[in-house]
Every structure is written in C-alpha cells, then in structure tokens.
Design a protein around this motif. Sequence first.
Motif, mmCIF file in Angstrom:
data_model
loop_
_atom_site.group_PDB
_atom_site.id
_atom_site.type_symbol
_atom_site.label_atom_id
_atom_site.label_comp_id
_atom_site.label_asym_id
_atom_site.label_seq_id
_atom_site.Cartn_x
_atom_site.Cartn_y
_atom_site.Cartn_z
ATOM 1 N N PHE A 1 -3.250 5.141 3.487
ATOM 2 C CA PHE A 1 -2.070 4.759 2.718
ATOM 3 C C PHE A 1 -1.555 3.413 3.202
ATOM 4 O O PHE A 1 -1.368 3.203 4.406
ATOM 5 C CB PHE A 1 -0.986 5.830 2.863
ATOM 6 C CG PHE A 1 0.316 5.496 2.190
ATOM 7 C CD1 PHE A 1 0.451 5.588 0.826
ATOM 8 C CD2 PHE A 1 1.401 5.078 2.947
ATOM 9 C CE1 PHE A 1 1.652 5.277 0.200
ATOM 10 C CE2 PHE A 1 2.614 4.773 2.351
ATOM 11 C CZ PHE A 1 2.738 4.871 0.966
ATOM 12 N N VAL A 2 -1.324 2.476 2.270
ATOM 13 C CA VAL A 2 -0.823 1.148 2.604
ATOM 14 C C VAL A 2 0.518 0.936 1.914
ATOM 15 O O VAL A 2 0.586 0.962 0.678
ATOM 16 C CB VAL A 2 -1.809 0.041 2.179
ATOM 17 C CG1 VAL A 2 -1.265 -1.335 2.556
ATOM 18 C CG2 VAL A 2 -3.176 0.263 2.797
ATOM 19 N N PRO A 3 1.587 0.730 2.641
ATOM 20 C CA PRO A 3 2.890 0.500 2.022
ATOM 21 C C PRO A 3 2.955 -0.886 1.374
ATOM 22 O O PRO A 3 2.112 -1.749 1.645
ATOM 23 C CB PRO A 3 3.862 0.612 3.196
ATOM 24 C CG PRO A 3 3.049 0.227 4.387
ATOM 25 C CD PRO A 3 1.648 0.722 4.111
ATOM 26 N N GLU A 4 3.944 -1.092 0.554
ATOM 27 C CA GLU A 4 4.098 -2.387 -0.114
ATOM 28 C C GLU A 4 4.639 -3.440 0.851
ATOM 29 O O GLU A 4 4.424 -4.633 0.646
ATOM 30 C CB GLU A 4 5.036 -2.260 -1.316
ATOM 31 C CG GLU A 4 4.466 -1.432 -2.463
ATOM 32 C CD GLU A 4 3.165 -2.018 -2.983
ATOM 33 O OE1 GLU A 4 3.094 -3.259 -3.178
ATOM 34 O OE2 GLU A 4 2.210 -1.239 -3.179
ATOM 35 N N ARG A 5 5.355 -3.017 1.876
ATOM 36 C CA ARG A 5 5.913 -3.934 2.867
ATOM 37 C C ARG A 5 5.629 -3.386 4.255
ATOM 38 O O ARG A 5 5.286 -2.218 4.405
ATOM 39 C CB ARG A 5 7.413 -4.118 2.640
ATOM 40 C CG ARG A 5 8.216 -2.835 2.820
ATOM 41 C CD ARG A 5 9.705 -3.068 2.557
ATOM 42 N NE ARG A 5 10.007 -3.185 1.141
ATOM 43 C CZ ARG A 5 10.945 -3.961 0.646
ATOM 44 N NH1 ARG A 5 11.675 -4.708 1.460
ATOM 45 N NH2 ARG A 5 11.180 -4.011 -0.646
ATOM 46 N N ASP A 6 5.771 -4.203 5.265
ATOM 47 C CA ASP A 6 5.539 -3.749 6.637
ATOM 48 C C ASP A 6 6.454 -2.579 6.987
ATOM 49 O O ASP A 6 7.627 -2.538 6.579
ATOM 50 C CB ASP A 6 5.819 -4.878 7.633
ATOM 51 C CG ASP A 6 4.752 -5.954 7.630
ATOM 52 O OD1 ASP A 6 3.814 -5.870 6.809
ATOM 53 O OD2 ASP A 6 4.869 -6.890 8.451
ATOM 54 N N VAL A 7 5.918 -1.647 7.757
ATOM 55 C CA VAL A 7 6.710 -0.559 8.331
ATOM 56 C C VAL A 7 6.520 -0.621 9.846
ATOM 57 O O VAL A 7 5.399 -0.554 10.336
ATOM 58 C CB VAL A 7 6.302 0.809 7.775
ATOM 59 C CG1 VAL A 7 7.106 1.916 8.458
ATOM 60 C CG2 VAL A 7 6.513 0.859 6.266
ATOM 61 N N THR A 8 7.611 -0.756 10.563
ATOM 62 C CA THR A 8 7.567 -0.974 12.007
ATOM 63 C C THR A 8 8.295 0.137 12.753
ATOM 64 O O THR A 8 9.427 0.498 12.400
ATOM 65 C CB THR A 8 8.212 -2.326 12.368
ATOM 66 O OG1 THR A 8 7.441 -3.385 11.793
ATOM 67 C CG2 THR A 8 8.275 -2.518 13.882
ATOM 68 N N VAL A 9 7.661 0.650 13.790
ATOM 69 C CA VAL A 9 8.293 1.575 14.731
ATOM 70 C C VAL A 9 8.714 0.757 15.940
ATOM 71 O O VAL A 9 7.896 0.075 16.558
ATOM 72 C CB VAL A 9 7.328 2.685 15.169
ATOM 73 C CG1 VAL A 9 8.026 3.607 16.185
ATOM 74 C CG2 VAL A 9 6.845 3.491 13.971
ATOM 75 N N MET A 10 9.988 0.835 16.288
ATOM 76 C CA MET A 10 10.512 0.098 17.432
ATOM 77 C C MET A 10 10.826 1.061 18.574
ATOM 78 O O MET A 10 11.609 1.998 18.406
ATOM 79 C CB MET A 10 11.779 -0.672 17.035
ATOM 80 C CG MET A 10 12.364 -1.518 18.155
ATOM 81 S SD MET A 10 13.843 -2.417 17.585
ATOM 82 C CE MET A 10 14.329 -3.260 19.096
ATOM 83 N N ALA A 11 10.191 0.842 19.712
ATOM 84 C CA ALA A 11 10.534 1.569 20.936
ATOM 85 C C ALA A 11 11.524 0.696 21.679
ATOM 86 O O ALA A 11 11.173 -0.348 22.232
ATOM 87 C CB ALA A 11 9.293 1.838 21.776
ATOM 88 N N ARG B 1 11.102 4.044 0.610
ATOM 89 C CA ARG B 1 11.712 2.748 0.858
ATOM 90 C C ARG B 1 10.658 1.641 0.920
ATOM 91 O O ARG B 1 10.881 0.508 0.462
ATOM 92 C CB ARG B 1 12.496 2.792 2.165
ATOM 93 C CG ARG B 1 13.455 1.641 2.347
ATOM 94 C CD ARG B 1 14.711 1.821 1.515
ATOM 95 N NE ARG B 1 15.608 0.688 1.690
ATOM 96 C CZ ARG B 1 16.865 0.669 1.292
ATOM 97 N NH1 ARG B 1 17.376 1.740 0.688
ATOM 98 N NH2 ARG B 1 17.614 -0.388 1.474
ATOM 99 N N SER B 2 9.498 1.958 1.495
ATOM 100 C CA SER B 2 8.474 0.935 1.688
ATOM 101 C C SER B 2 7.621 0.688 0.455
ATOM 102 O O SER B 2 6.844 -0.260 0.421
ATOM 103 C CB SER B 2 7.568 1.315 2.864
ATOM 104 O OG SER B 2 6.830 2.488 2.574
ATOM 105 N N THR B 3 7.757 1.533 -0.558
ATOM 106 C CA THR B 3 6.997 1.349 -1.808
ATOM 107 C C THR B 3 7.885 0.975 -2.973
ATOM 108 O O THR B 3 7.379 0.736 -4.072
ATOM 109 C CB THR B 3 6.210 2.632 -2.165
ATOM 110 O OG1 THR B 3 7.126 3.739 -2.254
ATOM 111 C CG2 THR B 3 5.168 2.939 -1.112
#
Length: 430
Positions: A123-133, A426-428
């Motif tokens: 699955f590829v979202p339309e925009r970047d999806v970032t997890v922040m630690a 949200r990302s799509t």
Amino acid sequence: MEQTLDHSAGDGTHALDRQLPEQLFSALHDIGFDGQGITRATYGAGENAAHHLIEAAADKLGLEIRRDWANNLYVTLPGRDRSRPAVMTGSHMDSVPGGGNYDGAAGVVAGLTVLASWTAAGFVPERDVTVMAIRAEESAWFPISYLGSKAAFGLLSESDMATRRNDGAGMLGDMIRQSGGQPDAFAVAALDPKSIDSFVELHIEQGPVLLERDCPVGIVNGICGSIRYRSAVVHGQYAHSGATPRSYRSDAVIAGATLMLALQQEWIRREDAGQEMTLTFGVCHTEADLAHFSAVSGRLDFSIDVRSRDIVLLRQIDEFIHEQAKLIEKTCHVRIALGQQTSTSPSISDGALVQSAIDSAANMGIPAICMPSGAGHDTALFATQGIPTLMIFVRNEHGSHNPMESMELSDFMKGCAVLEAVLRKRSTAA
C-alpha cells in the motif's frame, strides 16, 4: 502488486501484524527494566537504546530514516506526491523513573505497526506518512515540558541547553551531544508546521475512565493545559514543640497545610459549579536532617500541579494561589516562595480527525468513547503550532507512571486499527 487493505469485516486488527508489537514491547521491557519498574531516562542509555531498537525495526521494513539535531527519530513511508504536507504519528520513548513499559512507547510501536502492515500489503499513500519517536517528553528528567517536540520546532534556547537533568547526570546540551546529537544547532527547526498535514498520537490512557466504562479505545477531544510550581517552599522557624505557644509559632507545616486545604476547597467549589480541573500536591516533605517529632517545623517543600482545558480557569486558580499564599504568610507568620512557574497551554483536537476516528471505530465495531486527556502530551505542542491533531487512547489498568501499567495487546491492536484507518483516510484524501 499494490493492494488495498480491507477493514470491512471484524475489528480491523486482522490486517495488522501482532508479532511486531509483541517483539518490540518485549525488547523495550528488557531495555528499561530496573528491577521493579521501567526506567528509560531522557537522553540516557535506556532512551538511546529504545530509539536504536525502533530504527533497526524500521530499517528492516525498508523505511526512510532520519534524525534531527536533538536526535528525534523520523521513520517515513514515502507517498506518491512527496511535495504534499506529511501525515505524522508517534510519541515518546523515555519513561519516568520506575514507570511502566507502555507510556509513550505504545504510540511509536503503533505507528510502526501500521507502516509494517502497509509495506506488507504494498500500500502506497498519496503523501508521506512519518512515525516520529520523540525525545524527552517526561519532564521528570528536565523541567521543560515537551522538550523533544520543542526542539524539533526550534523552540529551545541557549539557556535551555544549560539546564541540568534532575538526577544530576549532566546538562541538556552535553547529554544531547553524548547521544549523538548537535546541541549547538538548538535554534534550527527540523519541522515546519506548513509541511505537516496532521499529527495523530496513540497513547495509553493514564487514568481509569476506559477501564471503568469497559471500553478499549478513547478518542481524545482535548488536552488539558497546566500551571505548575515544582519547587515551592514554606519558610517558617524551628522551635521547641513544648515550649513555644501557638501565637509565637512560625509553623511551616501548618501554613502549607492551610494553603493546600484552601486550594482543595476551591477545587471542590469549582467542580460543583461544573468547571473541569485537577489539583495535585505531588511533593510534600519537611527537612529530613532537621525535622523531628518534638520540633515545630521551619521548612516545608511542596509542589502544586493544576490542570484544565479552560485557560481562563487556569489563570483564575493561579491568582487564587497567590492570594492565599499572601494571606497565609500574614496569619501564620511565614514566608511562602512559590518558585518558578512552568505551564503548558490546553489544546483542542481537530474536529475532522475526531469524526474520522469515531466513524472508523464504529465501522469496525470497536467500542470507543470521546473523552478529554488530563495529562499533557506532545500532541499539545503540535497543536500550538497550528497543526490539526488527535489522540487515541488505549485502555490501561493501574494508571501510569508506575510499574503496574497493564495494557492488553488485544486492546492495543484495536487502537492500532483505529489509528490505521485515520492515517489511511488522511494520507489518501485529495
């Protein structure tokens, strides 16, 4: 071949890999266990190891990895259009001394669990999806709220770099450098609010509401702000307990107790009037070397923690604290030094994100309720930057900031399913 994740049946957890969070939570426990609870000190060995663990897991998934000057960690699944503002999720990896394994870390593990399911499905979202630690959320270590998030937005000062950790381990700038960061770049903003579409944080609930309501998931509609006096002191005068009549006493304990009772009664009055707040005196002690049963106490150290989603109420309570302190100084013949005030601003969750979470939970048959967060979280700092935010709570027995935190993996997976659905929508979206 690219696939679309199917959540049309069941609670959505079937699309998520349970093995990854099981492994990560187990490893995090091993990293932080101090013999009784979990201690992952801010910019200490435990927090550093936890960040390396997440980085290694992200690397195995083929995700993009970067760090900023404060050593916040960003793990990204690239979207089709990388010029669009990114959807972000995540939380912190440090813990309070002798805390639990899930506070903060659950949000990072949840984000990585979502991205793992997406990469497995192609699955590829339309925009970047970032997890922040995020670094340094727990102000038990440094008296700066949301330290790591503030660093990411370039909101720390040179004087902040000289702040010493509460256990005496070292100054913030030195500890950032020891962890591999670059404290001289303290004014550099790694995150631009305009480049962030939204921030969604999964977190264990730190109170009993979900447990009492027999509900696995909470959708947070707002985060309380706070006013804190961490190092307040009542200065009285030591005197013999038998030889000093009441009218001649400068009793620090009685003065402190009088102030606390006045504030407690004001809390009750406000609550009876339908206003929402909490009041806590987490520290209260006399001087161990001087206080004893046959002496009037000459000093009392204490703290005040007031929280509410109503910023006007916070200001009113702060005024009341100062008014009562002045009054008690006169009546009890003492001096009250409240010390430096630290504070955070309340934040309101984004309405569209709240509704997305409500709808997603309902569509998957996951019981969920809307509720406020009495505790502060990094999400609040993102909200103050004008970024749409949301928090998702997961049921947790025995509260938080103690070794007894007890989140069930089945509840965590339900929270992850709601998080995944919100991030995917949200990302799509166009």
